[in-house]
Design a protein around this motif. Structure first.
Motif, PDB file in Angstrom:
ATOM      1  N   ASP A  21      11.185   2.713  -4.057  1.00  0.00           N
ATOM      2  CA  ASP A  21       9.827   2.290  -3.663  1.00  0.00           C
ATOM      3  C   ASP A  21       9.629   3.094  -2.603  1.00  0.00           C
ATOM      4  O   ASP A  21      10.052   3.104  -1.441  1.00  0.00           O
ATOM      5  CB  ASP A  21       9.733   0.805  -3.259  1.00  0.00           C
ATOM      6  N   GLU A  22       8.263   3.890  -2.630  1.00  0.00           N
ATOM      7  CA  GLU A  22       7.579   4.818  -1.853  1.00  0.00           C
ATOM      8  C   GLU A  22       7.033   3.809  -0.691  1.00  0.00           C
ATOM      9  O   GLU A  22       6.828   4.647   0.104  1.00  0.00           O
ATOM     10  CB  GLU A  22       6.854   5.876  -2.417  1.00  0.00           C
ATOM     11  N   CYS A  23       6.633   2.849  -0.942  1.00  0.00           N
ATOM     12  CA  CYS A  23       5.850   1.786   0.115  1.00  0.00           C
ATOM     13  C   CYS A  23       7.027   1.419   1.452  1.00  0.00           C
ATOM     14  O   CYS A  23       6.511   1.182   2.515  1.00  0.00           O
ATOM     15  CB  CYS A  23       5.490   0.848  -0.493  1.00  0.00           C
ATOM     16  N   PHE A  24       8.531   1.395   1.166  1.00  0.00           N
ATOM     17  CA  PHE A  24       9.483   0.926   1.825  1.00  0.00           C
ATOM     18  C   PHE A  24      10.205   1.800   2.538  1.00  0.00           C
ATOM     19  O   PHE A  24      10.525   2.977   1.993  1.00  0.00           O
ATOM     20  CB  PHE A  24      10.631   0.025   1.076  1.00  0.00           C
ATOM     21  N   LYS A  25      10.113   1.888   3.879  1.00  0.00           N
ATOM     22  CA  LYS A  25      10.919   2.864   4.754  1.00  0.00           C
ATOM     23  C   LYS A  25      11.873   2.140   5.458  1.00  0.00           C
ATOM     24  O   LYS A  25      11.381   1.213   6.447  1.00  0.00           O
ATOM     25  CB  LYS A  25       9.942   3.607   5.337  1.00  0.00           C
ATOM     26  N   GLN A  33       9.702  -0.531   7.664  1.00  0.00           N
ATOM     27  CA  GLN A  33       8.116  -0.305   7.539  1.00  0.00           C
ATOM     28  C   GLN A  33       7.898  -0.513   6.024  1.00  0.00           C
ATOM     29  O   GLN A  33       8.769  -0.181   4.926  1.00  0.00           O
ATOM     30  CB  GLN A  33       7.660   0.885   7.686  1.00  0.00           C
ATOM     31  N   TYR A  34       6.853  -1.162   5.743  1.00  0.00           N
ATOM     32  CA  TYR A  34       6.340  -1.645   4.211  1.00  0.00           C
ATOM     33  C   TYR A  34       5.097  -1.275   4.077  1.00  0.00           C
ATOM     34  O   TYR A  34       4.044  -1.911   4.822  1.00  0.00           O
ATOM     35  CB  TYR A  34       6.764  -2.819   3.615  1.00  0.00           C
ATOM     36  N   ARG A  35       4.526  -0.331   3.302  1.00  0.00           N
ATOM     37  CA  ARG A  35       3.034  -0.131   3.323  1.00  0.00           C
ATOM     38  C   ARG A  35       2.456  -1.011   2.226  1.00  0.00           C
ATOM     39  O   ARG A  35       2.943  -1.126   0.973  1.00  0.00           O
ATOM     40  CB  ARG A  35       2.759   1.390   2.745  1.00  0.00           C
ATOM     41  N   ILE A  36       1.237  -1.750   2.514  1.00  0.00           N
ATOM     42  CA  ILE A  36       0.920  -2.752   1.697  1.00  0.00           C
ATOM     43  C   ILE A  36      -0.427  -1.970   1.256  1.00  0.00           C
ATOM     44  O   ILE A  36      -1.233  -1.721   1.895  1.00  0.00           O
ATOM     45  CB  ILE A  36       0.336  -4.191   2.297  1.00  0.00           C
ATOM     46  N   GLY A  37      -0.591  -1.673  -0.179  1.00  0.00           N
ATOM     47  CA  GLY A  37      -1.687  -1.087  -0.631  1.00  0.00           C
ATOM     48  C   GLY A  37      -1.528   0.487  -0.760  1.00  0.00           C
ATOM     49  O   GLY A  37      -0.478   1.120  -0.454  1.00  0.00           O
ATOM     50  N   PHE A  45      -2.563  -1.306   4.550  1.00  0.00           N
ATOM     51  CA  PHE A  45      -2.198  -1.249   6.021  1.00  0.00           C
ATOM     52  C   PHE A  45      -0.225  -1.128   6.121  1.00  0.00           C
ATOM     53  O   PHE A  45       0.087  -1.471   4.852  1.00  0.00           O
ATOM     54  CB  PHE A  45      -2.450  -2.553   6.751  1.00  0.00           C
ATOM     55  N   LEU A  46       0.089  -0.617   7.199  1.00  0.00           N
ATOM     56  CA  LEU A  46       1.630  -0.345   7.259  1.00  0.00           C
ATOM     57  C   LEU A  46       2.169  -1.513   8.220  1.00  0.00           C
ATOM     58  O   LEU A  46       1.900  -1.626   9.462  1.00  0.00           O
ATOM     59  CB  LEU A  46       1.910   0.965   7.937  1.00  0.00           C
ATOM     60  N   LEU A  47       3.206  -2.126   7.597  1.00  0.00           N
ATOM     61  CA  LEU A  47       3.669  -3.577   8.281  1.00  0.00           C
ATOM     62  C   LEU A  47       5.038  -3.161   8.878  1.00  0.00           C
ATOM     63  O   LEU A  47       5.769  -2.508   8.041  1.00  0.00           O
ATOM     64  CB  LEU A  47       3.847  -4.478   7.347  1.00  0.00           C
ATOM     65  N   GLU A  48       5.358  -3.199   9.969  1.00  0.00           N
ATOM     66  CA  GLU A  48       6.694  -2.809  10.718  1.00  0.00           C
ATOM     67  C   GLU A  48       7.251  -4.108  11.173  1.00  0.00           C
ATOM     68  O   GLU A  48       6.656  -4.928  11.891  1.00  0.00           O
ATOM     69  CB  GLU A  48       6.232  -1.834  11.641  1.00  0.00           C
TER      70      GLU A  48
END
Length: 189
Positions: A21-25, A33-37, A45-48
């Motif tokens: 999943d490219e949104c999850f780091k 970190q997880y990118r929402i959208g 936004f990027l949720l950390e």
């Protein structure tokens, strides 16, 4: 189970769930970190989230300070964090990272409903614009510097050229094929 065992189990679960999943780091074993959208989405936004030592008994640290979020106003950031902290309180004592990420994805529109993109632009005066334009043109001139070839590259190039330093006709057959495909061949009657 101890907090560290819970963290290890949740970390293993997160790695398997979000593999590819490219949104999850995963920044570290306790910070994610997880990118929402999508990248192009103005409401993305990027949720950390990072875990304190005794997580999940203690709430994780939630942050929206990543550079990706620089266009989100501080009020909207506070609102997002407050709503996420409500979810944290409801799930305290259990593994909640997946729940938080999925809840944020499902409620992206609700979280960003008051979002007005913040523009961090500097107003330039005409003198500053002129000096900026001059600096840009001079930096472009510097970039136009001719490519330096090594001795081996020069020898190879001279081996392919004729006595005038020109490459023989048709040396780049890709260009020949492109030209022929555009012009077409002779039509037979």
């Amino acid at each position: 189970m101890t907090a560290n065992e819970d963290q290890e189990m949740e970390l293993e679960a997160l790695r398997s769930i979000y593999e590819g999943d490219e949104c999850f780091k995963e920044l570290s074993p306790v910070s994610f970190q997880y990118r929402i959208g999508d990248h192009e989405d103005p409401k993305a936004f990027l949720l950390e989230i990072s875990w304190p030592e005794t997580y999940p008994e203690i709430a994780p640290n939630i942050s929206l300070d990543a550079f990706f979020n620089n266009r989100i106003s501080p009020e909207v950031k506070k609102s997002i964090i407050a709503q996420l902290e409500e979810q944290v309180e409801a799930n305290l004592g259990t593994a909640m990272m997946y729940t938080l990420f999925e809840w944020a994805k499902e409620n992206q529109d609700l979280l960003m409903e008051n979002h007005q993109p913040v523009i961090n632009a500097v107003t330039l005066t005409s003198n500053t614009e002129n000096s900026l334009a001059t600096n840009l043109s001079s930096s472009n001139k510097k970039r136009e510097k001719k490519e330096q070839l090594t001795k081996a590259q020069k020898r190879k190039l001279t081996g392919r050229t004729d006595n005038r330093g020109e490459l023989p006709r048709g040396w780049n057959w890709v260009d020949v094929i492109k030209k022929l495909s555009k012009t077409g061949g002779k039509e037979e009657d």
